[in-house]
Design a protein around this motif. Structure first.
Motif, PDB file in Angstrom:
ATOM      1  N   ALA A  12       0.827  -1.201   0.000  1.00 44.50           N
ATOM      2  CA  ALA A  12       0.000   0.000   0.000  1.00 44.50           C
ATOM      3  C   ALA A  12       0.862   1.253   0.000  1.00 44.50           C
ATOM      4  N   HIS A  13       1.885   1.252   0.872  1.00 39.53           N
ATOM      5  CA  HIS A  13       2.782   2.413   0.878  1.00 39.53           C
ATOM      6  C   HIS A  13       3.490   2.546  -0.458  1.00 39.53           C
ATOM      7  N   GLY A  14       3.904   1.402  -1.030  1.00 37.49           N
ATOM      8  CA  GLY A  14       4.581   1.447  -2.319  1.00 37.49           C
ATOM      9  C   GLY A  14       3.723   2.104  -3.380  1.00 37.49           C
ATOM     10  N   VAL A  15       2.454   1.706  -3.424  1.00 34.21           N
ATOM     11  CA  VAL A  15       1.545   2.289  -4.413  1.00 34.21           C
ATOM     12  C   VAL A  15       1.395   3.793  -4.194  1.00 34.21           C
ATOM     13  N   MET A  16       1.244   4.214  -2.937  1.00 33.22           N
ATOM     14  CA  MET A  16       1.059   5.632  -2.666  1.00 33.22           C
ATOM     15  C   MET A  16       2.315   6.442  -2.994  1.00 33.22           C
ATOM     16  N   VAL A  17       3.489   5.846  -2.722  1.00 36.64           N
ATOM     17  CA  VAL A  17       4.730   6.547  -3.062  1.00 36.64           C
ATOM     18  C   VAL A  17       4.818   6.715  -4.573  1.00 36.64           C
ATOM     19  N   ALA A  18       4.481   5.653  -5.314  1.00 37.88           N
ATOM     20  CA  ALA A  18       4.534   5.729  -6.778  1.00 37.88           C
ATOM     21  C   ALA A  18       3.576   6.804  -7.282  1.00 37.88           C
ATOM     22  N   LEU A  19       2.380   6.843  -6.735  1.00 34.69           N
ATOM     23  CA  LEU A  19       1.383   7.809  -7.179  1.00 34.69           C
ATOM     24  C   LEU A  19       1.824   9.239  -6.838  1.00 34.69           C
ATOM     25  N   SER A  20       2.380   9.408  -5.645  1.00 35.05           N
ATOM     26  CA  SER A  20       2.859  10.734  -5.252  1.00 35.05           C
ATOM     27  C   SER A  20       3.969  11.196  -6.189  1.00 35.05           C
ATOM     28  N   PHE A  21       4.858  10.266  -6.517  1.00 31.46           N
ATOM     29  CA  PHE A  21       5.961  10.595  -7.422  1.00 31.46           C
ATOM     30  C   PHE A  21       5.416  11.050  -8.775  1.00 31.46           C
ATOM     31  N   LEU A  22       4.463  10.288  -9.278  1.00 26.33           N
ATOM     32  CA  LEU A  22       3.862  10.600 -10.571  1.00 26.33           C
ATOM     33  C   LEU A  22       3.214  11.987 -10.550  1.00 26.33           C
ATOM     34  N   ALA A  23       2.641  12.333  -9.411  1.00 31.19           N
ATOM     35  CA  ALA A  23       1.945  13.614  -9.314  1.00 31.19           C
ATOM     36  C   ALA A  23       2.912  14.777  -9.224  1.00 31.19           C
ATOM     37  N   ILE A  24       3.976  14.582  -8.459  1.00 32.45           N
ATOM     38  CA  ILE A  24       4.791  15.733  -8.102  1.00 32.45           C
ATOM     39  C   ILE A  24       6.014  15.886  -9.001  1.00 32.45           C
ATOM     40  N   PHE A  25       6.487  14.762  -9.567  1.00 34.50           N
ATOM     41  CA  PHE A  25       7.737  14.847 -10.321  1.00 34.50           C
ATOM     42  C   PHE A  25       7.679  15.820 -11.511  1.00 34.50           C
ATOM     43  N   PRO A  26       6.620  15.773 -12.340  1.00 35.51           N
ATOM     44  CA  PRO A  26       6.590  16.721 -13.454  1.00 35.51           C
ATOM     45  C   PRO A  26       6.672  18.174 -12.999  1.00 35.51           C
ATOM     46  N   VAL A  27       6.045  18.480 -11.864  1.00 30.55           N
ATOM     47  CA  VAL A  27       6.100  19.853 -11.350  1.00 30.55           C
ATOM     48  C   VAL A  27       7.517  20.168 -10.898  1.00 30.55           C
ATOM     49  N   TYR A  28       8.126  19.206 -10.202  1.00 33.26           N
ATOM     50  CA  TYR A  28       9.510  19.395  -9.781  1.00 33.26           C
ATOM     51  C   TYR A  28      10.414  19.618 -10.994  1.00 33.26           C
ATOM     52  N   TRP A  29      10.195  18.817 -12.042  1.00 32.14           N
ATOM     53  CA  TRP A  29      11.045  18.888 -13.232  1.00 32.14           C
ATOM     54  C   TRP A  29      10.925  20.258 -13.897  1.00 32.14           C
ATOM     55  N   MET A  30       9.712  20.796 -13.903  1.00 36.62           N
ATOM     56  CA  MET A  30       9.489  22.135 -14.441  1.00 36.62           C
ATOM     57  C   MET A  30      10.295  23.158 -13.650  1.00 36.62           C
ATOM     58  N   ILE A  31      10.196  23.080 -12.308  1.00 43.46           N
ATOM     59  CA  ILE A  31      10.844  24.090 -11.473  1.00 43.46           C
ATOM     60  C   ILE A  31      12.359  24.001 -11.600  1.00 43.46           C
ATOM     61  N   GLN A  32      12.900  22.768 -11.557  1.00 46.00           N
ATOM     62  CA  GLN A  32      14.368  22.678 -11.615  1.00 46.00           C
ATOM     63  C   GLN A  32      14.891  23.081 -12.996  1.00 46.00           C
ATOM     64  N   THR A  33      14.135  22.766 -14.064  1.00 45.95           N
ATOM     65  CA  THR A  33      14.583  23.203 -15.393  1.00 45.95           C
ATOM     66  C   THR A  33      14.671  24.724 -15.456  1.00 45.95           C
ATOM     67  N   SER A  34      13.754  25.390 -14.752  1.00 46.90           N
ATOM     68  CA  SER A  34      13.727  26.846 -14.836  1.00 46.90           C
ATOM     69  C   SER A  34      14.989  27.475 -14.246  1.00 46.90           C
ATOM     70  N   PHE A  35      15.733  26.718 -13.424  1.00 48.24           N
ATOM     71  CA  PHE A  35      16.958  27.262 -12.831  1.00 48.24           C
ATOM     72  C   PHE A  35      18.219  26.832 -13.581  1.00 48.24           C
ATOM     73  N   ARG A  36      18.061  26.154 -14.693  1.00 53.03           N
ATOM     74  CA  ARG A  36      19.241  25.673 -15.407  1.00 53.03           C
ATOM     75  C   ARG A  36      19.744  26.709 -16.403  1.00 53.03           C
ATOM     76  N   SER A  37      21.058  26.705 -16.576  1.00 57.17           N
ATOM     77  CA  SER A  37      21.636  27.595 -17.581  1.00 57.17           C
ATOM     78  C   SER A  37      21.502  26.938 -18.941  1.00 57.17           C
ATOM     79  N   GLU A  38      21.694  27.765 -19.964  1.00 60.72           N
ATOM     80  CA  GLU A  38      21.425  27.326 -21.324  1.00 60.72           C
ATOM     81  C   GLU A  38      22.175  26.051 -21.715  1.00 60.72           C
ATOM     82  N   ASN A  39      23.452  25.968 -21.321  1.00 59.43           N
ATOM     83  CA  ASN A  39      24.229  24.798 -21.761  1.00 59.43           C
ATOM     84  C   ASN A  39      23.999  23.580 -20.874  1.00 59.43           C
ATOM     85  N   GLU A  40      23.159  23.748 -19.863  1.00 60.26           N
ATOM     86  CA  GLU A  40      22.922  22.631 -18.957  1.00 60.26           C
ATOM     87  C   GLU A  40      21.522  22.050 -19.122  1.00 60.26           C
TER      88      GLU A  40
END
Lengths: 272, 311
Positions: A12-40
């Motif tokens: 049950a915890h495994g499923v919830m962790v997977a679902l949380s990851f799926l929900a939050i990771f794209p948002v995280y990826w957006m935010i971290q990309t916004s702090f990257r320099s052009e060549n990175e």
């Protein structure tokens, strides 16, 4: 209940962790990309190696982001106020009196929610342009000044209000508007808060009507501003992610502060 | 309740003007909401119906020309429209596993997950619901980018080829279904979990005493008692799924590639605001409204018939 086997709990915890990851990771990826320099930008690491604010500077230089955020806040705030006010008054009429036509009025308001916006968009667009509402914040607010949703939620909330209290206030000579404002309203804090949160978030995220109405970047709301920016900048991912992050910031901040209330109000009222 | 309301309307025996005012009083309160709904929903609905029999390019100076049922006839024979209808059905059916299937399974599996972590999960899986649709479109466009996107990098890491998530006509529609569903999974899960936790533990306890297996408890107790929520979310998905996808179609694919992602709402928008064919757009709108109206009536009937309530 208590002596559940451990493997079940772990799964049950495994499923919830997977679902949380799926929900939050794209948002995280957006935010971290916004702090990257052009060549990175195209390197796949989880964190930017040399975080930079350049993308944000680029966005603020390329589009009037602060103006757009202010427009959106104004639009969402005004829409919320209007929907809560018209909702309160209508709900009060339907709860306070039983009168011929009342049930019909309630059904007309409730059923308006079933009419897809795309079906009425052309007459609405024509009317808005005749009234000179194209490309204005007022034009975004006025058609949404009443919502079936807020009328119905407030109606249900008021129905539970003890009638004796209203009667007592009436005996004291209070008019119905005063009873609403001074007796009923203070007891409706929870439903009012939840209706306001939902109206605000859904107005903030509104896409279709602004898409028709708004012409120029400086008059736009975030949804449309981002759309303009996306078409202009194409694949300039850094600035694009910075713009998307800026656009989400107010609503994510609201969520961070009011997380429990936001979730509860959505859940109590179903999907919109 | 009735007594009090009637006295409310008829007390005030202090002369005629006051009495009249009190008969009008509820309408004064209703007026703001009713006026908005009338001016921006019902009158336009009638106008759209009228317009669906005319040919008009929406320019202020041109006059609409009456064409009878031509718009409807043309629409029904257009391959465009057929494709849009088929896609609308795919959007709707494709969304159901994401808005009902997976969330229901997750809620059943995690039904008695207690502890502090539960609130954290709850907070996290809800985030997609409040993210603006256009932001969701942008961040998935980046993740799924054909050349530099993270997902394709992972696929390459697994030794798989690149996928043109938004450019391959066989895949693009499913990509949009996924993005639409991504926003809903967590939200539906929470609704199902709430419905599940509202079930009285004594039922489950009693069934267990009688030797019921976990699966029997799910099938005979938990699922039936969750049926109002299951039916509600299914109904919402069927009625609104295609509308929820509109923003992704418009922002990400424009209905392409090769019309593979268009749906009826997007076609209406294109007719109305790209090709300026107001008659076609409103005629399509009337058909869509009629079909979804019938579906709504059918769903409500099903709901009344099949939902189980714990009285």
């Amino acid at each position: 209940m208590t002596n559940r086997t451990n493997p079940g709990r772990i799964a049950a915890h495994g499923v919830m962790v997977a679902l949380s990851f799926l929900a939050i990771f794209p948002v995280y990826w957006m935010i971290q990309t916004s702090f990257r320099s052009e060549n990175e930008i195209f390197s796949g690491g989880l964190f930017p190696a040399a975080p930079t604010l350049k993308n944000y500077a680029d966005v603020l230089a390329a589009m009037p982001m602060l103006r757009i955020l202010a427009n959106t806040a104004l639009m969402a705030g005004a829409t919320t106020l209007a929907q809560v006010a018209t909702g309160l008054l209508a709900a009060w009429a339907l709860v306070r009196w039983r009168f011929p036509g009342g049930a019909l009025a309630r059904s007309l308001i409730a059923l308006s929610w079933l009419v897809p916006f795309q079906v009425v968009m052309i007459p609405n667009y024509v009317l808005a342009s005749r009234l000179g509402l194209l490309d204005t914040v007022a034009g975004l607010v006025i058609p949404n000044a009443a919502a079936a949703f807020s009328v119905l939620v407030l109606y249900n909330a008021m129905r539970g209000f003890p009638r004796e209290v209203v009667e007592a206030a009436r005996m004291d000579g209070a008019g119905s508007l005063r009873i609403l404002a001074e007796v009923v309203l203070p007891n409706l804090r929870a439903p009012l808060a939840s209706v306001s949160i939902l109206c605000f978030i859904s107005a903030w995220n509104e896409y279709f009507w602004p898409l028709l109405l708004i012409r120029r970047m400086e008059n736009s709301v975030v949804q449309i501003g981002l759309q303009f920016f996306m078409t202009q900048e194409g694949n300039d991912w850094g600035p694009l992610m910075a713009a998307a992050t800026l656009a989400s910031l107010p609503i994510l901040a609201l969520y961070l502060v009011l997380q429990r209330q936001v979730v509860d109000s959505f859940m109590k009222s179903g999907i919109r | 309740m009735t007594d009090a309301t009637i006295t409310g309307a008829h007390v005030a025996p202090r002369g005629l003007p006051r009495l009249r005012l009190s008969a009008a009083e509820p309408w004064l309160y209703l007026a703001p909401a009713l006026v908005v709904v009338a001016v921006w929903t019902y009158v336009p609905l009638l106008q759209a119906f009228e317009l669906s029999f005319y040919q008009w390019n929406m320019l202020p100076r041109s006059t609409p020309r009456f064409v009878g049922l031509d718009n409807y006839r043309n629409l029904l024979s257009l391959p465009d429209m057929r494709q849009a209808v088929v896609n609308t059905v795919i959007y709707t059916i494709g969304l159901l596993p994401l808005s009902v299937g997976v969330p229901l399974a997750v809620a059943l599996l995690t039904g008695n997950l207690g502890g502090r972590l539960r609130n954290l999960y709850r907070a996290l899986i809800f985030v997609p619901m409040i993210v603006a649709p256009i932001v969701a479109a942008i961040l998935w466009r980046w993740l799924l980018n054909e050349d530099h996107g993270l997902v394709n990098a992972w696929l390459a890491g697994l030794g798989l080829g690149k996928v043109g998530f938004l450019s391959d006509p066989d895949v693009a529609l499913w990509t949009l279904v996924w993005i639409t569903g991504w926003k809903l999974i967590g939200f539906s899960t929470l609704l199902f979990a709430a419905a599940d936790s509202a079930i009285s533990p004594s039922y489950v306890e009693a069934a267990r005493m009688d030797g019921a297996s976990p699966w029997q408890i799910v099938r005979d107790i938990r699922l039936p008692l969750m049926s109002p929520t299951i039916l509600l979310i299914t109904m919402m998905t069927i009625l609104f799924g295609a509308q929820w996808s509109f923003v992704y179609i418009n922002a990400l694919t424009g209905g392409g590639p090769l019309r593979s992602t268009t749906n009826v709402y997007h076609v209406m928008w294109e007719y109305g605001f790209k090709t300026m064919a107001a008659g076609w757009s409103t005629a399509a709108g009337m058909l869509v409204f009629a079909v979804f109206g019938l579906i709504a009536i059918g769903c409500l009937a099903l709901m009344r018939r099949f939902a189980v309530y714990d009285e």
